[in-house]
Design an enzyme around this catalytic site. Structure first.
Site, PDB file in Angstrom:
ATOM      1  CE  LYS A 186     -77.617   8.308-107.878  1.00  9.35           C
ATOM      2  NZ  LYS A 186     -77.332   7.591-106.616  1.00  9.35           N
ATOM      3  NE  ARG A 203     -75.784  12.978 -97.364  1.00  7.44           N
ATOM      4  CZ  ARG A 203     -75.344  11.784 -96.965  1.00  7.44           C
ATOM      5  NH1 ARG A 203     -74.416  11.700 -96.035  1.00  7.44           N
ATOM      6  NH2 ARG A 203     -75.849  10.678 -97.495  1.00  7.44           N
TER       7      ARG A 203
END
Ligand code: BES
Ligand code: MN
Ligand code: ZN
Length: 502
Positions: free
Chosen positions: A282, A356
């Site tokens: 990130k 996920r």
């Protein structure tokens, strides 16, 4: 949560540093509220009203220092569809205004039953709960690492005193205070867990919190270690953990475990203690926020706390996969193909779509309980923040009745949810050339493709996914929501589970 006691009588009868009095916008009801108040103050407030300085409008607060004591008038407004949220906000604003000069007690004056019926309209108990939610949660501050000077006693209220002038309400007041205390404690717990930095709230620490809650309330709690996670073939959780110097954990909590004939509600919380993005790292600018990537886990733990302490007569299971998402030498790579515990192969297109992957293993695990419903809570996508900002949690699922119930709980608690569609086409966006699925859905609709990925792992069980990426943490404070972790999900899920009683 501060100590809280219930009292019968007018403000002048109970000692406090400050008295908070809510006023409705409606003229007649305003007057009725005024009639309950000592004559000197009554004249003063009448004057304020005539001069247009205070008329009970929403978001209107006035502080008065008089010979009879300090009073804060706070406006509830007219019946405008906001319902009992007006009570939370009115008390939050008033408490913030008052706390500067309080050293002992803040008295909170209940709106008259008649007012509650006309403008809110909820039960007396729900009104008291809302008062305390607003007042207590407004005072929350994450203080674990702030040194407070010992003589700094101002702004250190020690007690809330709830006053009612409706007769015969003492026992109802007591019930409401008991309930509100539990709910506020549970939200504070979730906020603390969220706000704790990643070097403190690491995999071990989060696991210990779960074990401690389990112990306190006799909730059967089992923690799978890395070997057991391997034995369960949880390839999603293991892959995400590869770049970490810490071992993964998988927490299983079973409340009312003995009530085997009841199909449980399974709550699944994303427990990423820090999300660096992994090798698809990130940007630095707001990476620090990713210490809160375990806010789903925090919401689930807070809910377990509330459910157990309220002794709800239902069966609830909590599942929390715990890891951080780091960039160590063994980190999983873009292009890797991994295998989830049900055998599904997944091409890792982006290591930052890690939530996920660990949730997939948890959802597969959930099915062994033959649940009444599965609800997962996760700070899953930036896309849901683009869609809804911080004003609603994204809701997706496979069961309209379940979603309607969650929506109802959301409106009641003002932890509002908004449904996004789950059309077939979204699932197709997850196609991979080399595996059963990709963990990435393409450029658009990211909140939904993430949910479509999760749906693959819930079988035919009723399921709802709550994407709290926008609601779990705030950039600035508002009313009873602080800057930082909000504890969102606790009040929502607790209200939902209460609706499921019996
Ligand atoms: N934890 C993040 C999502 C997130 C973003 C939470 C902002 C709170 C605030 C999640 O693991 C993530 O990185 N999602 C990616 C998914 C993408 C790579 C498909 C995202 O949303 O950018
Ligand atoms: Mn991520
Ligand atoms: Zn994440």
């Amino acid at each position: 949560m501060l100590k809280c006691t219930g009292h019968y009588g007018t403000p002048d009868r109970v000692a406090a540093d400050v008295y908070i009095i809510p006023f409705p916008g409606d003229k007649a009801l305003f007057q009725k509220t005024l009639n309950q108040i000592c004559p000197g103050l009554k004249a003063l407030i009448t004057g304020l009203r005539e001069n247009g300085d205070f008329s009970g409008k929403a978001d209107e607060t006035v502080a008065l220092a008089t010979a009879d004591g300090r009073f804060i008038l706070t406006g509830l407004g007219e019946a405008d569809g906001m319902g009992v949220e007006r009570v939370r906000r009115a008390f939050a604003q008033a408490v913030k205004l008052s706390n500067g000069y309080v050293t002992q007690a803040i008295a909170l004056y209940c709106p008259l039953e008649e007012i509650v019926k006309k403008i809110l309209p909820v039960s007396f108990e729900d009104t008291v709960v809302a008062m305390l939610e607003g007042a207590s949660l407004a005072l929350y501050k994450y203080n674990a690492f702030v040194k407070v000077k010992p003589d700094d006693k101002k702004g250190k209220a020690k007690e809330f005193k709830i006053l009612t002038t409706d007769e015969g309400y003492q026992s109802r007041l007591k019930t409401a205070i008991h309930e509100a205390t539990i709910i506020v404690e549970a939200v504070e717990l979730a906020r603390d867990l969220s706000n704790a930095p990643a070097n403190v709230m690491d995999i071990d620490a989060l696991t210990k919190e779960a074990v401690a809650i389990g112990k306190k309330f006799l909730i059967k709690t089992v923690v799978l270690n890395k070997k057991e996670i391997q034995a369960n073939k949880m390839g999603g959780l293991l892959a995400v953990n590869q770049g970490s110097s810490r071992e993964p954990r998988f927490i299983v909590m079973e409340y009312n475990e003995k009530k085997r004939r009841l199909p449980p509600f399974v709550l699944v919380g994303k427990g990423v203690t820090f999300d660096s993005g992994g090798l698809c790292i990130k940007p630095a600018a707001s990476m620090d926020e990713m210490k809160m990537d375990m806010s789903g886990a925090a919401a689930v733990l807070g809910t377990m706390y509330a459910v157990a302490k309220l002794k709800l007569p239902i069966r609830v299971v909590a599942l929390i996969p715990v890891t951080d998402n780091m960039t160590g030498g063994a980190a999983y790579c873009p292009g890797d193909i991994i295998t989830i515990s049900d055998g599904t192969t997944v091409e890792v297109k982006n290591t930052d779509a890690e939530g996920r992957l660990i949730l997939a293993d948890a959802l597969v695990y959930a099915q062994r309980f033959k649940p009444a419903a599965i609800i997962d809570v996760a700070t899953l996508t930036g896309a849901v923040v683009v869609a809804l900002a911080s004003h609603a949690t994204g809701m997706m699922g496979n069961d309209d009745d379940l979603m309607a119930d969650i929506k109802e709980a959301g409106n009641k608690t003002f932890e509002r949810v908004w449904e996004l569609p789950m059309f077939e086409e979204y699932k197709k966006m997850l196609k991979s050339d080399v595996a059963d699925m990709s963990n990435l859905g393409g450029k658009w609709g990211g909140a939904i493709t993430a949910a479509a990925f999760l749906q693959h792992f819930v079988g035919d069980y009723p399921w709802v996914h709550l994407d709290i990426a926008g609601t779990a943490m705030l950039e600035s404070a508002s009313d009873y929501q602080p800057k930082g972790g909000t504890g969102v999900g606790v009040r929502l899920l607790t209200a939902f589970l209460r609706q499921q009683e019996a």
